[in-house]
Design an enzyme around this catalytic site. Structure first.
Site, mmCIF file in Angstrom:
data_model
loop_
_atom_site.group_PDB
_atom_site.id
_atom_site.type_symbol
_atom_site.label_atom_id
_atom_site.label_comp_id
_atom_site.label_asym_id
_atom_site.label_seq_id
_atom_site.Cartn_x
_atom_site.Cartn_y
_atom_site.Cartn_z
ATOM 1 N N LYS A 59 0.671 -0.823 0.167
ATOM 2 C CA LYS A 59 0.411 0.091 0.048
ATOM 3 C C LYS A 59 0.915 1.319 -0.432
ATOM 4 O O LYS A 59 1.735 1.626 1.056
ATOM 5 C CB LYS A 59 -0.699 -0.254 1.299
ATOM 6 C CG LYS A 59 -1.472 1.139 1.556
ATOM 7 C CD LYS A 59 -3.127 0.960 2.256
ATOM 8 C CE LYS A 59 -3.346 1.860 2.236
ATOM 9 N NZ LYS A 59 -4.452 2.391 3.633
ATOM 10 N N LYS A 107 -2.138 -1.470 -4.181
ATOM 11 C CA LYS A 107 -2.774 -0.351 -3.891
ATOM 12 C C LYS A 107 -2.103 1.037 -3.735
ATOM 13 O O LYS A 107 -1.068 1.008 -3.248
ATOM 14 C CB LYS A 107 -3.639 -0.361 -2.429
ATOM 15 C CG LYS A 107 -4.708 0.916 -2.153
ATOM 16 C CD LYS A 107 -5.336 0.621 -1.124
ATOM 17 C CE LYS A 107 -5.957 1.636 -0.562
ATOM 18 N NZ LYS A 107 -6.599 1.899 1.360
HETATM 19 C C1 PBG Z 1 -7.541 3.029 5.538
HETATM 20 C C2 PBG Z 1 -7.483 2.444 3.992
HETATM 21 C C3 PBG Z 1 -7.620 3.812 3.407
HETATM 22 C C4 PBG Z 1 -7.868 3.371 2.647
HETATM 23 C C5 PBG Z 1 -8.382 2.512 2.683
HETATM 24 N N1 PBG Z 1 -8.147 1.946 3.715
HETATM 25 C C6 PBG Z 1 -7.217 5.745 3.127
HETATM 26 C C7 PBG Z 1 -5.737 5.472 3.721
HETATM 27 O O1 PBG Z 1 -4.692 4.180 4.061
HETATM 28 O O2 PBG Z 1 -5.900 6.713 4.126
HETATM 29 C C8 PBG Z 1 -7.962 4.563 1.036
HETATM 30 C C9 PBG Z 1 -9.092 3.476 -0.310
HETATM 31 C C10 PBG Z 1 -9.641 4.433 -1.241
HETATM 32 O O3 PBG Z 1 -9.411 5.862 -1.300
HETATM 33 O O4 PBG Z 1 -10.832 3.855 -1.975
HETATM 34 N N2 PBG Z 1 -8.140 2.227 6.641
#
Ligand code: PBG
Length: 331
Positions: free
Chosen positions: A197, A250
């Site tokens: 991520k 991601k």
């Molecule tokens: C963290 C989380 C995020 C997203 C999914 N899980 C936000 C972040 O890391 O700030 C982002 C998903 C998206 O942008 O569609 N709980």
């Protein structure tokens, strides 16, 4: 080498049927995981301005209605995010039995027992400072956060979740979660790790949807540097070692090369998250008449499959499922 005019690549592109016969990558509603935002409100559907078509849902008839339409479209899985009634420094609502996600899991399992229910596991929606873990000396403290993540997954599994998906990029999170689940008798609950991520600008609209922007600083001390790909493979190796059942990369579109690298290196089921900012861009351009939304969405969803994703988390899931139903194998 045999070449033109003996070879004519256009022969097999001549009709829709021929094109369908030689199509290398499939795309179907069963590939999609649909993210849902559940709240502690009552009888309320609140649209997210920056994500047209996506809404925060109360856990009652409003959520039930959404679930019925998801199932009717042939989507087989949802991923839950919760917006709790209250937030505090240690994210206590993240593992409360009567918090929105825990209640939603139960309601979904009653409404649609065959739908796979996944949960996002992170503290950012539950902390009053908006960070993904416990703050110590002004920074996110890795090891004290792991204990809370363990409580969160046990509460989700207890409510009936099939899969938990840790997204906080804490070191050791998969191992801690596996241990907590097994220790509580949930050996069958699977872990889909947000293994790779990135610290991305494309999460902007999500932070409106989940009400989770950090009140100070950013997430660069735990999410990955967008410049790195070898590091992504190390993240995957560690999560596999710790017991991950499936992996995720991601965001989606800016990281198709990473998805391909993970696909070629590891055999685990692999998911791509087509995130909120990617969705918002497509919606904004389509609203202005600058792109053909249907064609653009199906093309980009297919790019995730082509790059190696088995599963796609996407806010386009309902629209795409409806389009694929009209013309299966389209795009
Ligand atoms: C963290 C989380 C995020 C997203 C999914 N899980 C936000 C972040 O890391 O700030 C982002 C998903 C998206 O942008 O569609 N709980």
């Amino acid at each position: 080498m045999t070449q033109f005019p003996v070879v004519r690549m256009r022969r097999l592109r001549r009709t829709p049927t021929l094109r369908a016969l030689v199509r290398e990558t499939s795309l179907a509603a069963s590939d999609f995981i649909y993210p849902l935002f559940v709240t502690a409100e009552k009888n309320k559907r609140k649209e997210i301005t920056s994500m047209p078509g996506v809404a925060q849902l109360s856990v009652d008839g409003v959520l039930q209605k959404e679930i019925e339409s998801v199932v009717q479209l042939g989507i087989r899985s949802v991923l839950l995010f919760g917006i709790p009634a209250t937030k505090d420094a240690t994210a206590t609502q993240s593992y409360a039995v009567d918090a929105p996600v825990q209640k939603a899991i139960k309601l979904i399992k009653q409404t649609a027992p065959d739908l796979a229910v996944m949960t996002d596991v992170c503290l950012c929606e539950y902390t009053d400072h908006g960070h993904c873990g416990i703050i110590k000396n002004g920074a996110v403290d890795n090891d004290s956060t792991l204990g809370i993540l363990g409580k969160v997954v046990v509460s989700h599994a207890g409510a009936g979740a099939d899969v938990v998906a840790p997204s906080g990029m804490m070191d050791g999170m998969v191992g801690a979660i596996r241990k907590a689940l097994d220790g509580a008798g949930f050996a069958e609950t699977a872990v889909l790790s947000y293994a790779v991520k990135y610290a991305s600008a494309f999460y902007g609209p999500f932070r409106e949807a989940a009400e989770s922007p950090p009140s100070f600083g950013d997430r660069k001390s735990h999410q990955m540097d967008p410049a790195n790909v070898r590091e992504a493979l190390r993240e995957c190796a560690l999560d596999i070692e710790e017991g991950a059942d499936a992996l995720m990369v991601k965001p989606g579109l800016p990281y198709l090369d990473v998805l391909r690298a993970v696909r070629e290196t590891y055999d685990l089921p692999l998911a791509s998250y087509n995130v909120s900012g990617e969705y918002a861009m497509v919606k904004a351009a389509a609203k202005n008449g600058w792109i053909d939304e249907r064609a653009a969405v199906l093309e980009l969803l297919r790019s995730f499959r082509r790059a190696g994703a088995d599963l796609i988390l996407t806010y386009h899931a309902k629209d795409a499922a409806a389009w694929l139903r009209e013309t299966p194998g389209d795009a």
